[in-house]
Design a protein around this motif. Structure first.
Motif, PDB file in Angstrom:
ATOM      1  N   LYS A 560      77.052 -25.793 -22.096  1.00 51.92           N
ATOM      2  CA  LYS A 560      76.143 -26.806 -21.572  1.00 51.92           C
ATOM      3  C   LYS A 560      76.893 -28.022 -21.020  1.00 51.92           C
ATOM      4  CE  LYS A 560      72.416 -25.407 -24.628  1.00 51.92           C
ATOM      5  NZ  LYS A 560      71.416 -25.801 -25.612  1.00 51.92           N
ATOM      6  N   TYR A 561      78.127 -27.769 -20.476  1.00 49.25           N
ATOM      7  CA  TYR A 561      78.834 -28.858 -19.814  1.00 49.25           C
ATOM      8  C   TYR A 561      78.225 -29.056 -18.442  1.00 49.25           C
ATOM      9  CZ  TYR A 561      82.509 -28.693 -23.337  1.00 49.25           C
ATOM     10  OH  TYR A 561      83.200 -28.752 -24.502  1.00 49.25           O
ATOM     11  N   LEU A 562      78.144 -30.301 -18.048  1.00 47.86           N
ATOM     12  CA  LEU A 562      77.594 -30.622 -16.728  1.00 47.86           C
ATOM     13  C   LEU A 562      78.649 -30.374 -15.671  1.00 47.86           C
ATOM     14  CD1 LEU A 562      75.188 -31.856 -15.201  1.00 47.86           C
ATOM     15  CD2 LEU A 562      76.290 -34.065 -15.457  1.00 47.86           C
ATOM     16  N   LYS A 563      78.277 -29.723 -14.586  1.00 44.54           N
ATOM     17  CA  LYS A 563      79.210 -29.484 -13.487  1.00 44.54           C
ATOM     18  C   LYS A 563      78.615 -30.083 -12.232  1.00 44.54           C
ATOM     19  CE  LYS A 563      81.963 -26.163 -11.051  1.00 44.54           C
ATOM     20  NZ  LYS A 563      82.858 -25.064 -11.207  1.00 44.54           N
ATOM     21  N   ILE A 564      79.410 -30.904 -11.521  1.00 44.93           N
ATOM     22  CA  ILE A 564      78.970 -31.557 -10.296  1.00 44.93           C
ATOM     23  C   ILE A 564      79.846 -31.087  -9.152  1.00 44.93           C
ATOM     24  CG2 ILE A 564      78.567 -33.774  -9.154  1.00 44.93           C
ATOM     25  CD1 ILE A 564      78.427 -34.997 -11.911  1.00 44.93           C
ATOM     26  N   ILE A 565      79.229 -30.706  -8.070  1.00 39.01           N
ATOM     27  CA  ILE A 565      79.976 -30.285  -6.889  1.00 39.01           C
ATOM     28  C   ILE A 565      79.605 -31.199  -5.735  1.00 39.01           C
ATOM     29  CG2 ILE A 565      80.334 -28.438  -5.230  1.00 39.01           C
ATOM     30  CD1 ILE A 565      79.744 -26.461  -7.418  1.00 39.01           C
ATOM     31  N   ILE A 566      80.607 -31.834  -5.154  1.00 39.77           N
ATOM     32  CA  ILE A 566      80.368 -32.758  -4.038  1.00 39.77           C
ATOM     33  C   ILE A 566      80.951 -32.169  -2.768  1.00 39.77           C
ATOM     34  CG2 ILE A 566      80.872 -35.036  -3.092  1.00 39.77           C
ATOM     35  CD1 ILE A 566      80.950 -36.105  -5.769  1.00 39.77           C
ATOM     36  N   GLY A 567      80.196 -32.195  -1.680  1.00 34.36           N
ATOM     37  CA  GLY A 567      80.720 -31.839  -0.371  1.00 34.36           C
ATOM     38  C   GLY A 567      81.305 -33.062   0.290  1.00 34.36           C
ATOM     39  N   ASN A 568      82.115 -32.847   1.299  1.00 29.44           N
ATOM     40  CA  ASN A 568      82.828 -33.945   1.947  1.00 29.44           C
ATOM     41  C   ASN A 568      82.178 -34.238   3.279  1.00 29.44           C
ATOM     42  OD1 ASN A 568      84.648 -35.521   3.356  1.00 29.44           O
ATOM     43  ND2 ASN A 568      86.357 -34.707   2.206  1.00 29.44           N
ATOM     44  N   TYR A 569      81.475 -35.376   3.395  1.00 30.82           N
ATOM     45  CA  TYR A 569      80.724 -35.684   4.613  1.00 30.82           C
ATOM     46  C   TYR A 569      81.538 -36.525   5.582  1.00 30.82           C
ATOM     47  CZ  TYR A 569      76.629 -36.604   7.454  1.00 30.82           C
ATOM     48  OH  TYR A 569      75.751 -36.665   8.493  1.00 30.82           O
ATOM     49  N   ILE A 570      82.049 -37.691   5.079  1.00 29.31           N
ATOM     50  CA  ILE A 570      82.877 -38.516   5.959  1.00 29.31           C
ATOM     51  C   ILE A 570      84.068 -37.708   6.449  1.00 29.31           C
ATOM     52  CG2 ILE A 570      84.686 -40.278   5.763  1.00 29.31           C
ATOM     53  CD1 ILE A 570      82.404 -41.613   6.683  1.00 29.31           C
ATOM     54  N   PHE A 571      84.646 -36.901   5.525  1.00 26.35           N
ATOM     55  CA  PHE A 571      85.789 -36.083   5.910  1.00 26.35           C
ATOM     56  C   PHE A 571      85.427 -35.168   7.069  1.00 26.35           C
ATOM     57  CE2 PHE A 571      87.496 -31.757   5.231  1.00 26.35           C
ATOM     58  CZ  PHE A 571      88.775 -31.985   5.684  1.00 26.35           C
ATOM     59  N   TYR A 628      90.289 -33.917  -5.486  1.00 23.86           N
ATOM     60  CA  TYR A 628      90.314 -35.051  -6.410  1.00 23.86           C
ATOM     61  C   TYR A 628      88.969 -35.779  -6.454  1.00 23.86           C
ATOM     62  CZ  TYR A 628      95.289 -34.744  -7.402  1.00 23.86           C
ATOM     63  OH  TYR A 628      96.514 -34.329  -7.842  1.00 23.86           O
ATOM     64  N   ALA A 629      88.249 -35.813  -5.325  1.00 24.31           N
ATOM     65  CA  ALA A 629      86.940 -36.467  -5.333  1.00 24.31           C
ATOM     66  C   ALA A 629      85.963 -35.719  -6.226  1.00 24.31           C
ATOM     67  CB  ALA A 629      86.393 -36.554  -3.913  1.00 24.31           C
ATOM     68  N   ILE A 630      85.991 -34.400  -6.164  1.00 30.62           N
ATOM     69  CA  ILE A 630      85.116 -33.597  -7.022  1.00 30.62           C
ATOM     70  C   ILE A 630      85.440 -33.848  -8.487  1.00 30.62           C
ATOM     71  CG2 ILE A 630      84.536 -31.226  -7.683  1.00 30.62           C
ATOM     72  CD1 ILE A 630      85.175 -30.462  -4.764  1.00 30.62           C
ATOM     73  N   GLU A 631      86.734 -33.838  -8.822  1.00 29.74           N
ATOM     74  CA  GLU A 631      87.148 -34.053 -10.202  1.00 29.74           C
ATOM     75  C   GLU A 631      86.769 -35.456 -10.674  1.00 29.74           C
ATOM     76  OE1 GLU A 631      88.532 -33.204 -13.908  1.00 29.74           O
ATOM     77  OE2 GLU A 631      88.183 -31.843 -12.204  1.00 29.74           O
TER      78      GLU A 631
END
Length: 677
Positions: A560-571, A628-631
């Motif tokens: 039940k660890y939370l996992k967040i995935i971010i996409g790179n928009y400005i990039f 690194y942003a995702i982490e």
């Protein structure tokens, strides 16, 4: 100028300025001076000349008609005059300065340029088009309105509130001509201005050009395929194969060649021009190698570009709304599709303990009774698994109980470590899995183990024993089953717009849209889906704004660890600018964008942990813009870490670094392509 014809050879003695004359004196008389201009395309053995030691003089306050067949180098010459291309060697002065030099005004407000392409924004009205370029030139609204009224009458334009895309081809050409004229430049460069224009209007346009040159002292250079209409020019230059065969007044050309028309003059010149000039100018090609200069940014030009971007965005409201709400839609879609436990998984239950003939049927007692324990265990399996009796049908695995499972289980409980091998085997639950989908296999295995743990704790508690002392006689076996073409950029840059201003205007527009997108995504994540944030939300938003937000997916995994995935928009905005700068067409840019997206997404640890990659690939993964942003955001949400932690501030620093790297690459690619073209 004298023109002579001797020994079937054509030669020109042009108005060349003596090498000892002062350039300032020549510039006072001539609006344009071109000496020994050489321009080549290609490299090595594939190099060929477009301009071949061309010499040309255009007096101030005159109309110069530049005539020649398609491919002779007219458009390339004009591009060099307005500063869009550079010569390989030779000298070029426009209004007394080298194009692009300080205070030259070219590119800029001193030149009005009408390219061959339409070079207009179809979603702009005529008035909006003039106001956009007026903003680039920093003109007042009263002046733009008066010019709009004057040019509408002169060029017979439709009402100024008409959209450019709704106009006919001829009307669009007239609007393009108006854009070149309206700021009253010192130099007008018009590439085929009368194409698609009726003869009466063409006559009116030429009369206006004559008035501009005679009454206001403006210099005009016009290219045209209609050779005879160029009779109204003061001087005519006839080009062929990158060279100027002759330049003189129309009257002198007709008289000297005893020809009834300029077409006949051009034909005679082409017939007599049989001289072959091998192009071997290696020693000249290195003489033009300008260094990079940091351009001065203009607030009014950036403001005009930003307004233009917003107008174009809001013109297509459907695309705008889709783009604006897409991240929130993606985030919601990820929440309802990704990270959740699978349901409706069919498992076959083979229970040899059941024997109706001998009275062995399932009972649902909760007492300490060693009877039909297989049925008791099955009650603890989660509802995500659908239990199917027998081995028939499509199932993800088989759970098997021996015929004497309850008795063997009781014996193993009493004997403990002294239990015999046959007893251990008999008390095991056999599980045979279809491992073609590893994630589903992991979930089912976890649920079966959790169910056994709950069963043992409950049963031992009922018997008065220590619940946690139970054994786990479960074995698992695996069975493996086999995504510049209309000339608008050139026109804007001839008007004085710099590439950094274009990049900055797009980034400002996209960033304002991204702020709204980010707000929608976080509202949906925090309020709608109740995703908890253990750390500083402001830092997470900062990293998100830097990286940009394409999508966030949240879910619960094994513990039940939370996992967040971010996409790179400005990039990807900046990467898109870089791709657009380096590509000549939309298909090439689209292909590169699609080709770059998936590898960067996969290698950044979004779809699978980086620790599961080969060692050599891990090093590459950690230099990717997303990693690194995702982490960082994952540490903020799930671990509650702050900006003081290296894993968090690394995401901020790396994001800034990649933004600057790609912006620099955009400028470098644009400059390299300019001088290579």
């Amino acid at each position: 100028m004298k023109i002579g014809v001797e020994n079937s050879d054509v030669f020109v003695t042009s108005h060349r300025v003596s090498e000892t004359n002062n350039n300032a004196t020549a510039s006072a008389v001539h609006g344009v001076i071109v000496r020994n201009a050489i321009k080549t395309y290609g490299v090595g053995s594939n190099r060929y000349p477009v301009l071949n030691e061309l010499n040309m003089m255009v007096k101030k306050g005159t109309i110069y008609g530049l005539l020649g067949a398609s491919g002779c180098g007219k458009t390339t010459l004009l591009s060099c005059l307005v500063g869009r291309r550079s010569l390989n060697s030779g000298e070029l002065l426009v209004l007394g300065h080298e194009p692009g030099s300080a205070n030259s005004g070219v590119p800029g407000p001193k030149v009005g340029y009408m390219p061959q392409e339409l070079a207009l924004y179809g979603n702009f009205t005529i008035k909006e088009t003039l106001f956009f370029f007026g903003g680039i030139y920093n003109l007042k609204a009263t002046f733009i309105n008066s010019q709009c009224e004057f040019l509408s009458k002169l060029l017979d334009l439709p009402p100024c509130d008409r959209y450019v895309k709704t106009l006919s081809g001829g009307q669009q050409r007239r609007v393009s001509f108006a854009v070149a004229l309206f700021h009253e430049p010192e130099l007008l460069i018009l590439d085929e201005p009368t194409v698609g224009v009726d003869p009466l209007l063409s006559h009116s346009i030429w009369n206006h050009l004559v008035r501009q040159s005679v009454d206001h002292g403006r210099t005009v250079i016009v290219t045209t395929h209609y050779i005879e209409e160029a009779r109204q020019a003061h001087t005519i230059g006839l080009m062929r194969s990158g060279r100027l065969l002759v330049q003189d007044s129309p009257e002198n050309l007709l008289n000297n060649f005893r020809a009834p028309s300029l077409e006949d003059v051009f034909l005679k010149l082409c017939i007599k021009d049989d001289a072959k000039n091998p192009f071997d100018s290696e020693h000249r090609l290195s003489s033009k190698n300008p260094g990079y200069k940091i351009p001065r940014l203009s607030v009014h030009r950036i403001g005009a570009l930003i307004r233009k971007n917003y107008v174009l965005s809001f013109r297509n409201i459907g695309i705008f709304l889709f783009t604006y709400f897409l991240p929130a839609l993606q985030a919601s879609l990820f929440n309802v599709t990704l990270g959740h436990e699978p349901t409706g998984l069919r498992m076959a239950i083979v229970n040899d303990e059941l024997d109706i003939s001998q009275g062995r049927v399932c009972n649902y007692t909760t007492d300490c009774e060693y009877s039909m324990l297989s049925c008791r265990y099955l009650r603890y399996i989660k509802d995500n698994i659908i239990q199917v009796t027998g081995r028939k049908g499509q199932v993800w695995g088989v759970v098997h109980f021996g015929w004497n499972f309850s008795k063997e289980f009781e014996m193993r409980e009493s004997d403990g470590d002294a239990a015999e091998l046959a007893n251990i085997i008999g008390s095991q639950i056999g599980i045979n899995m279809d491992s073609s989908n590893q994630q589903i296999g992991v979930f089912i295995e976890k649920w079966l183990l959790e169910a056994f743990g709950d069963f043992v704790r409950d049963f031992r508690g009922a018997c008065g024993n220590v619940p946690e002392a139970g054994l786990l006689p479960v074995t698992v076996a695996g069975v493996f089953i086999t995504e510049r073409k209309q000339g608008l950029l050139d026109r804007c840059m001839v008007a004085g717009v710099k590439m950094p201003e274009i990049l900055l205007s797009y980034l400002i527009n996209q960033f304002t849209v991204m702020v709204g997108q980010t707000a929608l995504v976080y509202v949906s994540m925090l309020l709608v889906f109740n995703i908890p944030c253990q750390g500083n939300l402001a830092v997470a938003i900062l990293i998100t704004l830097l990286q940009g937000l394409v999508g966030i997916s949240f879910g619960k995994l094994n513990l039940k660890y939370l996992k967040i995935i971010i996409g790179n928009y400005i990039f990807y905005i900046i990467l898109g600018l870089l791709i657009s700068t380096g590509c000549d067409n939309e298909m090439g840019a689209l292909s590169l964008s699609q080709a770059s997206f998936l590898p960067l997404l996969v290698i950044s640890g979004i779809c699978w942990p980086i620790e599961g990659m080969p060692l050599y690939l891990r090093k590459i993964a950690y230099i990717m813009p997303l990693t690194y942003a995702i982490e960082s955001v994952r540490c903020i949400f799930s671990r509650g870490w702050g900006i003081e932690q290296s894993s968090v501030y690394a995401g901020v620093l790396v994001s800034f670094a990649w933004i600057f790297v790609f912006l620099a690459l955009c400028l470098i690619v644009a400059r390299v392509r300019k001088f290579a073209s």
